[in-house]
Write an enzyme that holds these catalytic residues in place. Structure first.
Site, mmCIF file in Angstrom:
data_model
loop_
_atom_site.group_PDB
_atom_site.id
_atom_site.type_symbol
_atom_site.label_atom_id
_atom_site.label_comp_id
_atom_site.label_asym_id
_atom_site.label_seq_id
_atom_site.Cartn_x
_atom_site.Cartn_y
_atom_site.Cartn_z
ATOM 1 C CG HIS A 246 -5.746 -2.158 0.025
ATOM 2 N ND1 HIS A 246 -4.800 -2.153 -0.990
ATOM 3 C CD2 HIS A 246 -5.223 -1.377 1.020
ATOM 4 C CE1 HIS A 246 -3.772 -1.397 -0.640
ATOM 5 N NE2 HIS A 246 -4.006 -0.922 0.577
ATOM 6 C CG ASP B 95 -6.292 -3.650 -3.636
ATOM 7 O OD1 ASP B 95 -7.105 -2.753 -3.351
ATOM 8 O OD2 ASP B 95 -5.064 -3.555 -3.444
ATOM 9 C CB SER C 129 -0.949 -0.044 1.202
ATOM 10 O OG SER C 129 -1.931 0.950 1.118
#
Length: 413
Positions: free
Chosen positions: A375, A342, A173
């Site tokens: 995610h 995601d 991320s």
């Protein structure tokens, strides 16, 4: 950086006989607080006169100082990457399933550094720290930050440890953005770049989610323009809503359906609705719990700073949007991993990076994992995902001449 420009207290703790340590754990750990007295120039044009970084390390730095891996954290994580916190035995590192002896990032072979970024609220200098110019908390006056600012501070941290070149920089991320920035801004100092569930820039939708979250905090009456420390308040309601908004984006529709569906927490007779605005569905209860918990340990000013740093990140901005041109300085090998569900940082964003790397004729390995978790999948224990990471680190270890681990016995040889 010279030794005199930084100081450290205390060292990592690995002995705590009253806390049980499971197999494969790095053990009981405590952070080092490293103080840097050299001013840090920021992308905004402001200068941070001095700062501290909270750091945890696992494993042993070899004599050649060639086996170090920097792990960069995402929005609400910290330096506590692996192991059991000496301060709280229930606090397990956020990537403990990834980092440890015999795990994908093997601390029997690699020296792993977890660092809490400037601006955060877990020990490094941030908005709640004392501004030396005023003797009061920085609050809203804390300088704006970028991913590139963090990378500069992390490079100084590598200097502190005497590390000229990192074996790898790894993150998921926002941590993946930092890894990518390392490859661009410090190409001679990184061997491999591992970017997981990340993106070369935020979409308008992502910036929109961040703005809704920020606005919920800023609109809270207890925010007081960011100087709530002086008022003895916490904008808990706004921070809770911000976390709820963010948390929805970390999960896939499939995962939320599997966990909650349309289940009611306390339905009336025959499953009837209560027809009100209290907590009625299980997903509401879950989100409120996550939001309220978050508001008790995370700093609101930190949330504002880090989400804005997310918005700002775009290496191609100075090249007319040309990511190929932006990645030209890179020299490392790359591993990129994305997850099919995601929707916050979808595989298409990783494809952009891969294509730009290929056009620059850089070695790149790409894996797209079919996982239902959205995610958050990059934090979870998926055997396929971890096997890919472990195999990649095996390759790094072989290149560096580090001990191999037997596939049959798991013993280093």
């Amino acid at each position: 950086m010279t030794e005199s420009s930084a100081t450290r207290t205390p060292s990592v703790s690995t002995t705590a006989p009253d806390i049980p340590v499971p197999p494969g754990s790095v053990g009981v750990v405590a952070p080092q607080i490293i103080s840097f007295n050299e001013p840090l120039p920021l992308a905004s044009g402001q200068v941070l006169p001095s700062y501290e970084l909270a750091v945890e390390t696992y494993g042993t730095l070899n004599a050649a100082r060639s086996n170090a891996v920097l792990v960069c954290h995402a929005l609400n994580a910290s330096h506590h990457v692996a192991g059991i916190s000496a301060a709280n035995p229930n606090d397990i590192g956020w990537w403990d399933n990834m980092v440890g002896p015999g795990k994908a990032l093997d601390t029997d072979r690699f020296f792993v550094i977890g660092v809490n970024n400037i601006g955060s609220c877990f020990g490094s200098t941030g908005p709640a720290s004392i501004n030396p110019a005023t003797g009061k908390p920085w609050g809203a006056a804390f300088p704006m930050l970028t991913v590139e600012d963090w990378v500069l501070a992390q490079a100084r941290l590598a200097d502190y440890f005497g590390i000229e070149k990192l074996a790898a920089v790894m993150g998921g991320s926002l941590g993946g953005m930092q890894a990518l920035s390392w490859a661009i801004t410090c190409p001679e100092r990184i061997g491999d770049c591992i970017v997981i569930a990340s993106t070369p820039r935020l979409s308008a939708q992502n910036i929109g989610f961040n703005e809704v979250a920020r606005r919920s905090i800023i609109s809270d009456p207890d925010f007081h323009g960011g100087d709530y420390y002086a008022h003895g308040t916490v904008p808990a309601h706004g921070l809770s809503v911000a976390r709820m908004v963010g948390h929805i984006t970390y999960l896939s529709d499939e995962d939320m359906a599997a966990k909650f569906g349309r289940a009611q927490r306390e339905p009336g007779d025959n499953g009837e609705f209560h027809y009100g605005y209290g907590v009625e569905f299980e997903v509401e209860s879950y989100l409120r719990y996550q939001g309220e918990k978050f508001s008790r340990y995370f700093d609101a000013n930190t949330y504002l700073l880090i989400t804005r740093a997310l918005d700002y990140f775009d290496p191609s901005r100075c090249f007319g949007g040309d990511l190929v041109k932006a990645l030209e300085p890179a020299k490392s090998d790359f591993l990129l991993i994305s997850f099919t569900t995601d929707w916050r940082f979808p595989p298409e964003r990783s494809h952009e990076i891969v294509k730009a790397l290929v056009k620059n004729k850089l070695p790149v390995t790409y894996a797209e994992i079919n996982a239902p978790h959205g995610h958050d999948a990059f934090l979870l224990d998926d055997a396929r995902y971890h096997a890919i990471v472990q195999g990649y680190y095996d390759r790094i270890a072989a290149r560096l001449g580090l001990p191999e681990r037997s596939r049959t016995t798991g013993v280093l040889k």
